[in-house]
Design a protein around this motif. Structure first.
Motif, PDB file in Angstrom:
ATOM      1  N   GLN A  78       0.829  -1.211   0.000  1.00 38.44           N
ATOM      2  CA  GLN A  78       0.000   0.000   0.000  1.00 38.44           C
ATOM      3  C   GLN A  78       0.863   1.260   0.000  1.00 38.44           C
ATOM      4  O   GLN A  78       0.523   2.257  -0.648  1.00 38.44           O
TER       5      GLN A  78
ATOM      6  N   ASP B 212       2.030   1.740  -3.506  1.00 36.33           N
ATOM      7  CA  ASP B 212       0.966   2.340  -4.322  1.00 36.33           C
ATOM      8  C   ASP B 212       0.837   3.834  -4.031  1.00 36.33           C
ATOM      9  O   ASP B 212       0.675   4.648  -4.935  1.00 36.33           O
TER      10      ASP B 212
ATOM     11  N   GLN C 178       3.043  -3.806 -14.138  1.00 47.16           N
ATOM     12  CA  GLN C 178       2.359  -3.315 -12.936  1.00 47.16           C
ATOM     13  C   GLN C 178       0.895  -2.968 -13.269  1.00 47.16           C
ATOM     14  O   GLN C 178      -0.021  -3.333 -12.524  1.00 47.16           O
TER      15      GLN C 178
ATOM     16  N   SER D 162      -0.991  -6.230 -13.963  1.00 51.60           N
ATOM     17  CA  SER D 162      -1.190  -6.943 -12.684  1.00 51.60           C
ATOM     18  C   SER D 162      -2.315  -6.297 -11.880  1.00 51.60           C
ATOM     19  O   SER D 162      -3.146  -6.995 -11.302  1.00 51.60           O
ATOM     20  N   ASN D 163      -2.325  -4.974 -11.840  1.00 52.69           N
ATOM     21  CA  ASN D 163      -3.367  -4.273 -11.077  1.00 52.69           C
ATOM     22  C   ASN D 163      -4.758  -4.591 -11.618  1.00 52.69           C
ATOM     23  O   ASN D 163      -5.701  -4.775 -10.850  1.00 52.69           O
TER      24      ASN D 163
ATOM     25  N   ASP E 201      -5.491  -8.284 -10.786  1.00 54.05           N
ATOM     26  CA  ASP E 201      -5.682  -8.355  -9.323  1.00 54.05           C
ATOM     27  C   ASP E 201      -7.085  -7.890  -8.947  1.00 54.05           C
ATOM     28  O   ASP E 201      -7.790  -8.507  -8.153  1.00 54.05           O
ATOM     29  N   ASN E 202      -7.494  -6.792  -9.590  1.00 52.09           N
ATOM     30  CA  ASN E 202      -8.821  -6.233  -9.352  1.00 52.09           C
ATOM     31  C   ASN E 202      -9.919  -7.234  -9.745  1.00 52.09           C
ATOM     32  O   ASN E 202     -10.906  -7.414  -9.039  1.00 52.09           O
TER      33      ASN E 202
ATOM     34  N   GLY F 171      -5.106   1.003  -7.199  1.00 54.27           N
ATOM     35  CA  GLY F 171      -4.649   0.093  -8.256  1.00 54.27           C
ATOM     36  C   GLY F 171      -5.055   0.530  -9.649  1.00 54.27           C
ATOM     37  O   GLY F 171      -4.210   0.624 -10.551  1.00 54.27           O
TER      38      GLY F 171
ATOM     39  N   ALA G 236      -2.883   2.117 -12.717  1.00 47.54           N
ATOM     40  CA  ALA G 236      -2.908   1.399 -13.998  1.00 47.54           C
ATOM     41  C   ALA G 236      -3.260   2.364 -15.133  1.00 47.54           C
ATOM     42  O   ALA G 236      -2.597   2.375 -16.174  1.00 47.54           O
TER      43      ALA G 236
END
Lengths: 222, 136
Positions: free
Chosen positions: A52, A55, A118, A121-122, A125-126, A188, A192
């Motif tokens: 976090q 981020d 990145q 992935s975000n 991941d979401n 995220g 992105a």
């Protein structure tokens, strides 16, 4: 100010993480199972905090226009596979099946590979995070005219019209998302989109509430 | 691990807890460890005590890690000593600066696993030795 505070948090977090790793590895003596469980949870929580803070730093750098991309020739499919590998443990933990379809002979793109990974992935991941139990996330990569488009389709809760316009806003978390995962950072998708737009591309989504969402990430072919 | 005890590592780190964590870990991994808590002290110890490798933080009191690295690379007595940066500055520009100044490696404190630190240090020592640097 945000970036200074976030950076200062990294030193104690590095100490916490390292100390917990040493303890868990049994380097200072055998750890009884009951303590091991607590230590493992403490390490996971520390790693979550580190993510976090990372981020938060990225978001601050984006706002301060210090988020610099270094483009090199990149195989987009390889980037997507790396992003998939990075989120695979999370998908497994959430009983979510990931799949990938890649159109053959895609052109090489000029992009910042790690930053693009990145962003991808975000997005994945979401999709995993807000999926249902035993959900599916289908990824695909294909060329559409002068762009290569990555699509990420989930079988999750979907995004309502009222939430849709705020989805890429910094720190925004949809009410339904908060119910499922109380602890997300709300950064995220913001990060992105910044990466994708700084790369000359576009990130958007289509959603049917209750059925699922598809995110699209389109990048230009030079 | 057989020849590990002969290696001397200088840890330049101003945070007391991190300094202790890294030093203790490297000692457990069989290294001889010396420490410094500022840039000037690190530079002085490197020049006087000839460590086989320097683990170097960037944000330090009195002289930052990049300045220490530059000074080490300009000094004939330390120019071949491998320096591995261990920092929380993770922006590409920082990494590029470190590598351009001659760092052998660049590690981010929150990303590394401390239980693998010894392995990483040993890898750089072996690389430096095969390249003809850090002779003993």
């Amino acid at each position: 100010v945000t970036s200074v505070i976030a950076h200062q948090l990294k030193t104690p977090l590095a100490g916490l993480k390292s100390a917990l790793e040493v303890l868990l590895a049994g380097q200072l003596g055998a750890v009884p199972p009951a303590q091991e469980e607590y230590l493992r949870i403490a390490l996971e929580e520390t790693e979550r905090m580190i993510a976090q803070v990372r981020d938060l730093l990225d978001a601050a750098h984006i706002d301060e226009r210090k988020f610099v991309l270094s483009p090199t020739p990149v195989d987009f499919a390889a980037v997507v596979r790396q992003a998939m590998a990075a989120v695979e443990p999370f998908a497994r933990a959430k009983n979510t099946t990931l799949s990938l379809t890649v159109e053959p002979n895609l052109p090489t793109l000029s992009l910042d590979g790690p930053k693009l990974q990145q962003a991808v992935s975000n997005v994945i991941d979401n999709a995993i995070r807000y999926n249902r139990g035993r959900g599916r996330v289908a990824l695909s990569l294909r060329r559409v005219g002068r762009r290569v488009v990555f699509a990420c389709r989930d079988s999750g809760i979907g995004i309502g019209r009222a939430e849709a316009k705020h989805l890429f806003t910094k720190f925004y978390r949809a009410p339904a998302a908060v119910t499922i995962v109380p602890s997300g950072s709300g950064l995220g998708l913001y990060i992105a989109r910044a990466i994708v737009e700084q790369s000359g591309g576009r990130l958007w989504f289509e959603s049917v509430p209750g059925q699922g969402t598809t995110f699209y990430l389109a990048l230009p072919v030079q | 691990m057989a020849d590990a005890p002969q290696w001397k590592i200088l840890v330049v780190e101003d945070d007391k807890f991190l300094s202790r964590l890294y030093s203790d870990q490297l000692r457990r991994d069989g290294f001889d460890v010396i420490v410094a808590s500022s840039g000037d002290e690190g530079l002085g110890r490197a020049r006087r005590e000839h460590p086989d490798l320097v683990l170097l933080d960037i944000i330090l009191p009195d002289k930052n890690g990049f300045d220490v690295l530059s000074a080490l690379k300009l000094d004939e007595g330390t120019t071949r000593t491998p320096v591995v940066i261990l920092t929380n500055l993770g922006r590409d520009a920082d990494v590029q600066t470190g590598l351009k100044l001659g760092a052998a490696g660049y590690l981010i404190k929150t990303d590394i696993s401390i239980t693998r630190l010894g392995e990483e240090v040993r890898r750089h020592l072996v690389t430096a030795r095969s390249a003809g640097g850090g002779e003993r």
